[in-house]
Design a protein around this motif. Structure first.
Motif, PDB file in Angstrom:
ATOM      1  N   UNK A   5       0.841  -1.195   0.000  1.00 16.80           N
ATOM      2  CA  UNK A   5       0.000   0.000   0.000  1.00 16.80           C
ATOM      3  C   UNK A   5       0.875   1.244   0.000  1.00 16.80           C
ATOM      4  N   UNK A   6       0.578   2.168  -0.904  1.00 19.02           N
ATOM      5  CA  UNK A   6       1.246   3.460  -0.934  1.00 19.02           C
ATOM      6  C   UNK A   6       0.365   4.423  -1.714  1.00 19.02           C
ATOM      7  N   UNK A   7       0.619   5.702  -1.574  1.00 13.59           N
ATOM      8  CA  UNK A   7      -0.171   6.697  -2.300  1.00 13.59           C
ATOM      9  C   UNK A   7       0.065   6.621  -3.797  1.00 13.59           C
ATOM     10  N   UNK A   8       1.141   5.994  -4.215  1.00 14.98           N
ATOM     11  CA  UNK A   8       1.431   5.829  -5.623  1.00 14.98           C
ATOM     12  C   UNK A   8       0.411   4.926  -6.313  1.00 14.98           C
ATOM     13  N   UNK A  10      -2.859   4.461  -5.019  1.00 15.86           N
ATOM     14  CA  UNK A  10      -4.146   4.752  -4.382  1.00 15.86           C
ATOM     15  C   UNK A  10      -5.094   5.436  -5.372  1.00 15.86           C
ATOM     16  N   UNK A  11      -6.345   5.080  -5.293  1.00 18.11           N
ATOM     17  CA  UNK A  11      -7.371   5.645  -6.154  1.00 18.11           C
ATOM     18  C   UNK A  11      -7.620   7.120  -5.865  1.00 18.11           C
ATOM     19  N   UNK A  41      -6.946   0.818  -3.240  1.00 21.18           N
ATOM     20  CA  UNK A  41      -6.160   0.425  -4.401  1.00 21.18           C
ATOM     21  C   UNK A  41      -6.847   0.832  -5.696  1.00 21.18           C
ATOM     22  N   UNK A  42      -6.022   1.245  -6.667  1.00 21.45           N
ATOM     23  CA  UNK A  42      -6.531   1.524  -8.005  1.00 21.45           C
ATOM     24  C   UNK A  42      -6.945   0.199  -8.643  1.00 21.45           C
ATOM     25  N   UNK A  43      -7.880   0.230  -9.605  1.00 22.36           N
ATOM     26  CA  UNK A  43      -8.251  -1.016 -10.299  1.00 22.36           C
ATOM     27  C   UNK A  43      -7.034  -1.674 -10.928  1.00 22.36           C
ATOM     28  N   UNK A  44      -7.008  -2.973 -10.925  1.00 21.67           N
ATOM     29  CA  UNK A  44      -5.835  -3.727 -11.367  1.00 21.67           C
ATOM     30  C   UNK A  44      -5.816  -3.954 -12.873  1.00 21.67           C
ATOM     31  N   UNK A  45      -5.962  -2.913 -13.639  1.00 22.54           N
ATOM     32  CA  UNK A  45      -5.854  -3.018 -15.089  1.00 22.54           C
ATOM     33  C   UNK A  45      -4.466  -2.534 -15.491  1.00 22.54           C
ATOM     34  N   UNK A  46      -3.738  -3.350 -16.225  1.00 24.22           N
ATOM     35  CA  UNK A  46      -2.384  -2.986 -16.606  1.00 24.22           C
ATOM     36  C   UNK A  46      -2.361  -1.792 -17.544  1.00 24.22           C
TER      37      UNK A  46
END
Length: 105
Positions: A5-8, A10-11, A41-46
């Motif tokens: 987890x990090x702000x990098x 984050x949604x 977490x941001x959505x896990x789309x590459x």
């Protein structure tokens, strides 16, 4: 494998292109490796990348040449300039206001 987890990732954060810090809607400007209790977490789309707004996305940008809007959007900023320039090439300023999409009726 669990993500760190990090702000990098984050949604609620947006990357500041000037120095790589994150603009968080909860905490303000923080470093990319900071994390708080409101992390999502941001959505896990590459293919998903954070959208970097340009002048063409701003309410204050007036578009003149709409012949090829995908590649170029020539216009002026009603706040700062009288010269035409490509709004897709220039990053936003501190007076940025997100353009509202108008519904066609």
């Amino acid at each position: 494998m669990q993500k760190k987890r990090s702000c990098n990732n984050c949604l609620k954060g947006t990357t500041i292109s000037l120095n790589g810090d994150i603009l968080c809607i909860e905490k303000g400007v923080v470093s990319a490796d900071y994390v708080c209790s409101k992390h999502r977490f941001m959505p896990a789309l590459k293919s998903l990348k954070r959208k970097i707004n340009t002048c063409v996305d701003c309410e204050n940008f007036i578009i003149f040449d709409t012949t090829n809007i995908e590649d170029r959007a020539v216009g002026i900023c009603q706040l700062f300039t009288v010269r035409k320039y490509d709004g897709k090439a220039k990053k936003v300023c501190s007076k940025f206001v997100k353009r509202v999409k108008k519904e066609v009726s």
